[in-house]
Design a protein around this motif. Structure first.
Motif, PDB file in Angstrom:
ATOM      1  N   TYR A 167       0.777  -1.139  -0.066  1.00 52.17           N
ATOM      2  CA  TYR A 167      -0.030  -0.166   0.100  1.00 52.17           C
ATOM      3  C   TYR A 167       1.069   1.292  -0.029  1.00 52.17           C
ATOM      4  CZ  TYR A 167       1.061  -0.801   5.009  1.00 52.17           C
ATOM      5  OH  TYR A 167       1.735  -1.055   6.072  1.00 52.17           O
ATOM      6  N   PRO A 168       0.309   2.342  -0.372  1.00 51.81           N
ATOM      7  CA  PRO A 168       1.152   3.540  -0.427  1.00 51.81           C
ATOM      8  C   PRO A 168       1.381   4.347   0.988  1.00 51.81           C
ATOM      9  CG  PRO A 168      -1.043   4.322  -1.235  1.00 51.81           C
ATOM     10  CD  PRO A 168      -0.742   2.651  -0.904  1.00 51.81           C
ATOM     11  N   GLY A 169       2.133   5.243   0.988  1.00 47.52           N
ATOM     12  CA  GLY A 169       2.274   5.942   2.447  1.00 47.52           C
ATOM     13  C   GLY A 169       2.839   5.443   3.445  1.00 47.52           C
ATOM     14  N   ALA A 170       2.520   6.118   4.661  1.00 48.01           N
ATOM     15  CA  ALA A 170       3.049   5.643   5.991  1.00 48.01           C
ATOM     16  C   ALA A 170       2.601   4.178   6.321  1.00 48.01           C
ATOM     17  CB  ALA A 170       2.702   6.315   6.937  1.00 48.01           C
ATOM     18  N   PRO A 203       3.535 -15.350   8.536  1.00 47.07           N
ATOM     19  CA  PRO A 203       4.140 -14.955   9.754  1.00 47.07           C
ATOM     20  C   PRO A 203       3.365 -14.029  10.596  1.00 47.07           C
ATOM     21  CG  PRO A 203       5.649 -14.144   8.282  1.00 47.07           C
ATOM     22  CD  PRO A 203       4.366 -14.919   7.405  1.00 47.07           C
ATOM     23  N   PHE A 204       2.547 -13.139   9.747  1.00 52.17           N
ATOM     24  CA  PHE A 204       1.923 -12.190  10.460  1.00 52.17           C
ATOM     25  C   PHE A 204       0.437 -12.214   9.796  1.00 52.17           C
ATOM     26  CE2 PHE A 204       6.166 -10.645   9.465  1.00 52.17           C
ATOM     27  CZ  PHE A 204       6.795 -10.568  10.756  1.00 52.17           C
ATOM     28  N   ILE A 205      -0.386 -11.358  10.508  1.00 52.65           N
ATOM     29  CA  ILE A 205      -1.720 -11.101   9.903  1.00 52.65           C
ATOM     30  C   ILE A 205      -1.649 -10.372   8.616  1.00 52.65           C
ATOM     31  CG2 ILE A 205      -2.981 -11.745  12.227  1.00 52.65           C
ATOM     32  CD1 ILE A 205      -3.234  -8.689  12.317  1.00 52.65           C
ATOM     33  N   THR A 206      -2.546 -10.266   7.975  1.00 53.74           N
ATOM     34  CA  THR A 206      -2.676  -9.431   6.688  1.00 53.74           C
ATOM     35  C   THR A 206      -4.060  -8.669   6.622  1.00 53.74           C
ATOM     36  OG1 THR A 206      -3.454 -11.079   4.927  1.00 53.74           O
ATOM     37  CG2 THR A 206      -1.103 -11.008   5.424  1.00 53.74           C
ATOM     38  N   PRO A 207      -4.358  -7.579   5.948  1.00 51.68           N
ATOM     39  CA  PRO A 207      -5.520  -7.114   5.757  1.00 51.68           C
ATOM     40  C   PRO A 207      -6.618  -7.837   4.825  1.00 51.68           C
ATOM     41  CG  PRO A 207      -3.898  -5.709   4.520  1.00 51.68           C
ATOM     42  CD  PRO A 207      -3.279  -6.971   5.326  1.00 51.68           C
ATOM     43  N   ASN A 208      -7.859  -7.789   5.258  1.00 55.23           N
ATOM     44  CA  ASN A 208      -8.826  -8.435   4.108  1.00 55.23           C
ATOM     45  C   ASN A 208      -8.901  -7.437   2.965  1.00 55.23           C
ATOM     46  OD1 ASN A 208     -10.643 -10.721   3.939  1.00 55.23           O
ATOM     47  ND2 ASN A 208     -12.331  -9.375   4.361  1.00 55.23           N
ATOM     48  N   TYR A 209      -9.520  -7.913   1.796  1.00 55.18           N
ATOM     49  CA  TYR A 209      -9.876  -6.971   0.879  1.00 55.18           C
ATOM     50  C   TYR A 209     -10.399  -5.843   0.977  1.00 55.18           C
ATOM     51  CZ  TYR A 209     -14.297  -9.731   0.809  1.00 55.18           C
ATOM     52  OH  TYR A 209     -15.508 -10.267   1.202  1.00 55.18           O
ATOM     53  N   ASP A 210     -11.423  -5.814   2.071  1.00 54.94           N
ATOM     54  CA  ASP A 210     -12.108  -4.700   2.315  1.00 54.94           C
ATOM     55  C   ASP A 210     -11.751  -3.538   3.306  1.00 54.94           C
ATOM     56  OD1 ASP A 210     -12.591  -6.278   4.293  1.00 54.94           O
ATOM     57  OD2 ASP A 210     -14.584  -6.182   4.383  1.00 54.94           O
ATOM     58  N   GLY A 215      -5.801   4.933   2.035  1.00 54.72           N
ATOM     59  CA  GLY A 215      -7.006   5.191   0.873  1.00 54.72           C
ATOM     60  C   GLY A 215      -6.658   4.239  -0.058  1.00 54.72           C
ATOM     61  N   GLU A 216      -6.173   3.048   0.071  1.00 53.30           N
ATOM     62  CA  GLU A 216      -6.116   1.710  -0.656  1.00 53.30           C
ATOM     63  C   GLU A 216      -6.588   0.608  -0.054  1.00 53.30           C
ATOM     64  OE1 GLU A 216      -2.839  -0.807  -2.827  1.00 53.30           O
ATOM     65  OE2 GLU A 216      -2.793   1.434  -3.565  1.00 53.30           O
ATOM     66  N   SER A 217      -7.658  -0.140  -0.738  1.00 52.38           N
ATOM     67  CA  SER A 217      -8.124  -1.443  -0.249  1.00 52.38           C
ATOM     68  C   SER A 217      -7.568  -2.628  -0.973  1.00 52.38           C
ATOM     69  CB  SER A 217      -9.710  -1.606  -0.360  1.00 52.38           C
ATOM     70  OG  SER A 217      -9.998  -1.273  -1.680  1.00 52.38           O
ATOM     71  N   GLY A 218      -7.748  -3.595  -0.603  1.00 58.89           N
ATOM     72  CA  GLY A 218      -7.237  -5.069  -1.239  1.00 58.89           C
ATOM     73  C   GLY A 218      -5.419  -5.102  -1.479  1.00 58.89           C
TER      74      GLY A 218
END
Length: 812
Positions: A167-170, A203-210, A215-218
């Motif tokens: 994802y972009p940004g911080a 090894p880590f949890i990751t964000p769901n598609y939603d 400002g970016e999903s998926g």
């Protein structure tokens, strides 16, 4: 000054061993000639049991107190380790520098495999430790003739993929960016049901598609991997046939960088699989047409009068004509009418024949369910693309593929059963109500008099004598069977044939139904060790760690050494070495060389090969060995699995067993100073210079002085703190000293106890102001080299062994 063997040395780094801090800058501790193993730790019983990989750094250097030049200094492994379980490689990377430690060298090696083309974004969110995801994420939709179909991605067992968070940004504290390299556990094709298995787990949890981050999903994505050719490996092999030509027959041009363990995996109930994107494997058998491969020819035209060339076959089923030669992905295949043209821009090493595989119109045709089903035909298994349109328009339509023979499933519910011999459709209605059915497929003769078939096995590493095959005859009342011996010869009841590599050719005693063909075979599976065992991730090394030890357009050294025992040495004794040998030496039992610049112990006449003893070798330990080595450097233009093609024939004959080594060219070795420039201000930006300063250094009359035996590879800056005082900072070494313009500046290298460089006071002049800076590069008469030693798991009777690293060059 004249350069001698005494001036060529291999220096140790700051720290040896396997810790994260191992490596670092060059020291003045030279490896004693004949004792390269001083760089490596001893091989332990644990190493032999579980295998091991050791990474070390060293510095081949021209060690003189001046700035003499060694032209094209180069290193190579001139002799294989005696122990067959031990191998040695040189890893050449432009990014390796003097400051690199073990962690940096591991990162360089692991950079050979990187995240590549995107397979799917908007992946599900993973939990820590999760090692599966739904097969539906390997599907994507596309339109054909106004109808929506689902295209399925196939991932093969053992294939490496990357699950990443991007994802972009911080960076998010909850979902940090990372790339997880993992290996697919079972061959799988995208579909509405089922799972994809991979190892190691996330090894880590990751964000769901939603979930949205900046400002970016998926943000959880699935990618293929891509290979990076920034690393070149250099190894050693042996001639398997005497040679005086430009073709060298060798044992192998590849080396296993990572230890491997091999096991046997049984494969049962396999059918003849060639392409297809559904859950049911396709039984479509390809025809082929071949012609000889000509080295240097880049365009080949094949006349294929029976080719079945249309969008359904090529795009929907994925049965485009393809080249079966190795590296076929580099070829551009085009079809015009009945002509197939294959174009490439590169040569294929080790290829004798080019073969185009295609679907034959003489055997197969395209059928659409809108027309009457033809007599004496049947639907080819695994080729049906079906669309259901519900009469209740609120439910729209669904596209389906076969999930078992004749069954079509959507959302886990069977909706249609298809009769392959009549084309008839049986519906199974659900809550959505009635629907219409449209399908496209390939059809073939329902009975066939063909009594031969050829197909590729579902493995590249078959064990021939485990092959067993069964098939029904066309009438379905007789079962034929056969098996193979360890040479790949197949015999049995109504079946005979052979296996070549991973390709099977069968002949039947009567007409058969190919959809009933099933075979069992065991394969040899190579297991990659877990990354924590050796500190290297095998999924991030190209080809799982099987690397090319030789590359085209690189030089090799061919050398052969003969040994003689020197018994009871005494002055005036003579021995005959080979005339015009490249190298002659006498060593004692500890590997110490008796060579001296003054010929204290022996004299060698190169033109005749006569060696005359000048002493009784007092102070050395018997037995004594006289070695003479013939050899030459040659350019490789092509690398094959067991052959090297040279640009020109060898100048002399080399016997079986002669060593062939890939050479790392270090370039000219000489301590020197690069361009000196000044600037008005220093902003800690090593990649950018500023505006010129008021002051100016006079490096014409007072050049900055360096010596081969102490200069280092470093980017320097002198930062003025007043009109006369300055700080000296190295890009990698940090601040090393302070100085002033009133005195000579000679900062001492603590590893050599000699100055890094000397700037005479007369060079500074005046007019300097606080904040201004002077920048220059210093170059050493040495370069860092990375050596890799691999110990395979197994039992060894060899208690002592040594590897030989040769360091050579030409005097200016």
């Amino acid at each position: 000054m004249t350069i001698s063997r005494l001036d060529l040395k291999v220096f140790k780094p700051e720290q040896l061993g396997s810790s994260d801090d191992a490596g670092g800058q060059r020291t003045k501790l030279a490896v004693e000639s004949g004792k390269l193993n001083e760089l490596f730790r001893a091989i332990s019983d644990i190493d032999h049991a579980q295998s091991a990989v050791d990474i070390v750094k060293c510095y081949p250097a021209l060690d003189t107190p001046d700035t003499s030049i060694l032209l094209d200094g180069h290193v190579f492994i001139s002799k294989k380790p005696t122990d067959d379980l031990v191998s040695l490689l040189i890893a050449e990377a432009a990014t390796l520098d003097d400051a690199d430690r073990m962690t940096d060298m591991v990162e360089i090696l692991e950079s050979s495999v990187r995240a590549g083309q995107l397979i799917r974004n908007r992946l599900i969110g993973f939990l820590e430790g999760q090692d599966t995801f739904p097969k539906s994420y390997l599907q994507s939709s596309y339109l054909f003739n106004g109808t929506e179909y689902w295209s399925n991605v196939t991932l093969l067992q053992g294939q490496t993929v990357v699950i990443s968070v991007e994802y972009p940004g911080a960076e998010s504290a909850l979902y940090p960016r990372f790339e997880h390299f993992c290996q697919i556990q079972e061959t799988v094709t995208g579909g509405p049901t089922g799972i994809v298995k991979f190892k190691p787990a996330i090894p880590f949890i990751t964000p769901n598609y939603d979930i949205t981050i900046n400002g970016e999903s998926g943000c959880t994505k699935l990618r293929y991997t891509s290979d990076n050719d920034g690393i070149k490996y250099h190894g050693v092999t042996k001639l398997t046939a005497a040679s005086t030509t430009n073709t060298l027959a060798v044992e192998s041009t590849q080396t296993e960088l990572l230890p491997k363990v091999k096991t046997v995996n049984p494969l049962t109930g396999k059918s003849i699989v060639e392409g297809g994107s559904g859950d049911v494997p396709s039984t479509v058998i390809k025809n082929n047409v071949s012609q000889p491969y000509i080295y240097g020819q880049y365009t080949y035209i094949f006349d294929v009068p029976d080719i079945l060339d249309n969008d359904f076959v090529n795009e929907v089923l994925g049965f485009k004509p393809r080249l079966t030669a190795s590296n076929f992905s580099y070829w551009n295949i085009s079809v015009t009418g009945t002509t197939v043209t294959a174009n490439t821009t590169s040569n294929l090493p080790g290829v004798d024949t080019l073969t185009i595989e295609y679907v034959s119109a003489a055997k197969y045709g395209v059928y659409s369910s809108e027309t009457a089903f033809p007599d004496f035909k049947k639907i080819s298994l695994g080729t049906t693309k079906m669309v259901l349109t519900f009469l209740n328009t609120a439910h729209g339509s669904v596209s389906m593929i076969e999930t078992s023979s004749g069954n079509f499933v959507s959302g886990g519910v069977r909706l249609v059963q298809l009769d392959y011999h009549t084309g008839a459709v049986t519906k199974f209605l659900d809550a959505r109500g009635d629907f219409t059915v449209h399908y496209d497929c390939l059809i073939e003769e329902s009975t066939s008099s063909a009594n031969t078939v050829s197909f590729a096995l579902a493995t590249d590493s078959p064990i021939y004598d485990t092959f067993y095959v069964t098939i029904s005859n066309a009438a379905g009342d007789t079962l034929l069977s056969g098996s193979s011996d360890n040479a790949g010869v197949i015999t049995g009841l109504g079946i005979n044939g052979n296996i070549t590599d991973a390709n099977v050719q069968l002949t039947f005693s009567q007409a058969v139904d190919l959809t009933t063909l099933r075979y069992d075979i065991s394969e040899t599976v190579t297991l990659s060790p877990p990354p924590e065992l050796y500190g290297l991730n095998p999924l991030r090394i190209k080809n799982g760690g099987v690397v090319n030890a030789f590359t085209a357009w690189n030089t090799v050294s061919v050398q052969h050494t003969e040994l003689q025992v020197v018994s009871s040495p005494a002055p005036a004794q003579t021995y005959n070495a080979r005339a015009n040998a490249r190298f002659v030496d006498i060593t004692d039992a500890e590997g110490k060389s008796l060579w001296t610049l003054a010929n204290t112990h022996y004299t060698w006449v190169k033109a005749t090969g006569v060696v005359t003893l000048n002493s009784d070798f007092t102070g050395f330990t018997a037995p004594f060995i006289l070695t003479d080595t013939i050899g030459e450097i040659a350019l490789v233009t092509d690398v094959q699995e067991q052959a090297l093609i040279l640009a020109a024939p060898l100048s002399q004959s080399y016997p079986i067993g002669a060593n062939v080594s890939s050479v790392q060219n270090l370039g000219d070795l000489q301590a020197r100073i690069g361009t000196v420039r000044d600037m008005t201000a220093w902003a800690n930006n090593w990649d950018l210079d500023g505006s010129p300063a008021t002051g100016n250094m006079n490096t014409v009359d007072f050049p900055i002085e360096v010596r081969n035996d102490t200069a280092v590879n470093e980017d320097w800056v002198l930062i003025f703190t007043s009109a006369t005082a300055f700080r000296c900072v190295g890009r990698r070494l940090g601040q090393i000293a302070t100085g002033d313009t009133l005195n000579d500046f000679a900062p001492v290298n603590p590893l050599t106890l000699q100055p890094y460089f000397i700037i005479r006071s007369g060079a500074f002049g005046g007019g300097w102001q606080a904040g201004e800076a002077i920048r220059f590069m210093s170059y050493a008469a040495s370069k860092p080299v990375m050596l890799l030693r691999t110990v395979q798991s197994g039992h060894s009777q060899i208690t002592t062994d040594r590897a030989v690293l040769a360091f050579r060059g030409n005097e200016s």
